[in-house]
Write a protein that holds these residues in place. Structure first.
Motif, PDB file in Angstrom:
ATOM      1  N   ASN A 142      26.256  61.970 103.760  1.00 13.75           N
ATOM      2  CA  ASN A 142      25.182  62.053 102.772  1.00 13.75           C
ATOM      3  C   ASN A 142      24.111  61.054 103.169  1.00 13.75           C
ATOM      4  OD1 ASN A 142      23.502  61.839 100.525  1.00 13.75           O
ATOM      5  ND2 ASN A 142      25.171  62.237  99.094  1.00 13.75           N
ATOM      6  N   ARG A 161      21.677  60.003 101.667  1.00 15.37           N
ATOM      7  CA  ARG A 161      21.245  59.142 100.575  1.00 15.37           C
ATOM      8  C   ARG A 161      22.246  58.024 100.281  1.00 15.37           C
ATOM      9  NH1 ARG A 161      20.731  63.237  96.050  1.00 15.37           N
ATOM     10  NH2 ARG A 161      22.174  64.322  97.398  1.00 15.37           N
ATOM     11  N   ARG A 195      33.399  72.362  92.856  1.00 11.22           N
ATOM     12  CA  ARG A 195      32.954  71.015  92.492  1.00 11.22           C
ATOM     13  C   ARG A 195      33.795  70.510  91.329  1.00 11.22           C
ATOM     14  NH1 ARG A 195      30.880  68.513  96.052  1.00 11.22           N
ATOM     15  NH2 ARG A 195      29.702  67.193  94.640  1.00 11.22           N
ATOM     16  N   ILE A 207      27.100  63.682  82.859  1.00  9.38           N
ATOM     17  CA  ILE A 207      26.179  63.300  83.940  1.00  9.38           C
ATOM     18  C   ILE A 207      26.504  64.119  85.191  1.00  9.38           C
ATOM     19  CG2 ILE A 207      25.447  61.411  85.460  1.00  9.38           C
ATOM     20  CD1 ILE A 207      26.049  59.536  83.010  1.00  9.38           C
ATOM     21  N   ASP A 208      27.794  64.189  85.544  1.00 11.76           N
ATOM     22  CA  ASP A 208      28.209  65.027  86.671  1.00 11.76           C
ATOM     23  C   ASP A 208      27.803  66.479  86.435  1.00 11.76           C
ATOM     24  OD1 ASP A 208      29.435  62.836  87.875  1.00 11.76           O
ATOM     25  OD2 ASP A 208      31.481  63.583  87.618  1.00 11.76           O
ATOM     26  N   GLU A 221      25.343  67.830  84.647  1.00 11.84           N
ATOM     27  CA  GLU A 221      23.906  68.076  84.828  1.00 11.84           C
ATOM     28  C   GLU A 221      23.527  68.070  86.306  1.00 11.84           C
ATOM     29  OE1 GLU A 221      21.624  69.100  82.696  1.00 11.84           O
ATOM     30  OE2 GLU A 221      23.088  69.085  81.079  1.00 11.84           O
ATOM     31  N   TYR A 222      24.078  67.134  87.048  1.00 12.86           N
ATOM     32  CA  TYR A 222      23.803  67.056  88.488  1.00 12.86           C
ATOM     33  C   TYR A 222      24.307  68.323  89.193  1.00 12.86           C
ATOM     34  CZ  TYR A 222      24.075  65.449  93.321  1.00 12.86           C
ATOM     35  OH  TYR A 222      23.945  65.349  94.683  1.00 12.86           O
ATOM     36  N   GLU A 223      25.550  68.715  88.902  1.00 16.61           N
ATOM     37  CA  GLU A 223      26.146  69.878  89.549  1.00 16.61           C
ATOM     38  C   GLU A 223      25.465  71.177  89.131  1.00 16.61           C
ATOM     39  OE1 GLU A 223      27.902  69.588  92.057  1.00 16.61           O
ATOM     40  OE2 GLU A 223      28.713  67.578  91.855  1.00 16.61           O
ATOM     41  N   LYS A 224      25.004  71.252  87.893  1.00 17.72           N
ATOM     42  CA  LYS A 224      24.311  72.448  87.408  1.00 17.72           C
ATOM     43  C   LYS A 224      23.044  72.696  88.231  1.00 17.72           C
ATOM     44  CE  LYS A 224      22.320  74.412  83.181  1.00 17.72           C
ATOM     45  NZ  LYS A 224      20.914  74.563  83.573  1.00 17.72           N
ATOM     46  N   GLY A 225      22.280  71.643  88.457  1.00 15.60           N
ATOM     47  CA  GLY A 225      21.063  71.773  89.267  1.00 15.60           C
ATOM     48  C   GLY A 225      21.366  72.209  90.690  1.00 15.60           C
ATOM     49  N   ASN A 226      22.369  71.587  91.291  1.00  8.98           N
ATOM     50  CA  ASN A 226      22.758  71.966  92.654  1.00  8.98           C
ATOM     51  C   ASN A 226      23.246  73.404  92.715  1.00  8.98           C
ATOM     52  OD1 ASN A 226      22.123  69.547  93.856  1.00  8.98           O
ATOM     53  ND2 ASN A 226      24.194  68.728  93.740  1.00  8.98           N
TER      54      ASN A 226
END
Length: 164
Positions: free
Chosen positions: A41, A43, A90, A96-97, A99-104
């Motif tokens: 990664n 980042r 995933r 929080i996880d 929301e992040y995973e939904k976008g991805n």
């Protein structure tokens, strides 16, 4: 087996934890095979070298022929196509996880048509993260309860004694 249902579980896994192990084991009741892709990664600054992460995961699943471990770079959807995955897998610990995973998941679906399956972590592992394990290692604290249950003593020692 025709039309083998393969899930790709991609991440930096730095290190691979008992929570990750739980997600893979539960996914094996849904899929014929789980391919774990250890990726760099850009980042994140890596703690364990990628080759040690791969060996740790292979050690965890030795004897489980339905789990494959690969090391790869690039877009997740490209890796999924390379390994013949029907979906991305995933794990989600909290909102929080999610929301992040939904976008991805939305981006990956738009790019490739590949769906993402989210598995919620079990209550017994929802507090575990790679970040917590790295902190424990940094301060020479015991990590056994956070690392994969089937990890060999030798591999656990390699993780515990590694200093970046």
């Amino acid at each position: 087996m025709a039309n083998k249902r393969i899930a790709l579980f991609q991440g930096s896994f730095d290190p691979f934890t008992r929570g990750h192990e739980s997600i893979v084991m539960r996914a094996l009741s849904i899929f014929d095979e789980v391919v774990i892709a250890v990726v760099h990664n850009s980042r994140k600054h890596g703690f364990l070298p990628v080759d040690l992460r791969v060996r740790l995961i292979e050690d965890t699943f030795k004897g489980e022929s339905r789990v494959k471990v690969v090391c790869s770079e690039g877009l997740t959807v490209n890796i999924a196509k390379e390994v013949g995955a029907c979906c991305l897998l995933r794990g989600v610990r909290n909102t929080i996880d999610f929301e992040y995973e939904k976008g991805n998941a939305e981006v990956n679906l738009r790019l490739s048509g590949i769906e993402t399956v989210l598995l919620y972590t079990s209550p017994a592992t929802s507090h575990i993260s790679s970040t917590i394990v790295r902190e424990l290692l940094k301060f020479d604290k015991e990590i056994k309860d956070y690392m994969p249950e089937h990890l060999s003593t030798e591999m656990l020692e390699k993780v515990k004694t590694f200093k970046p």
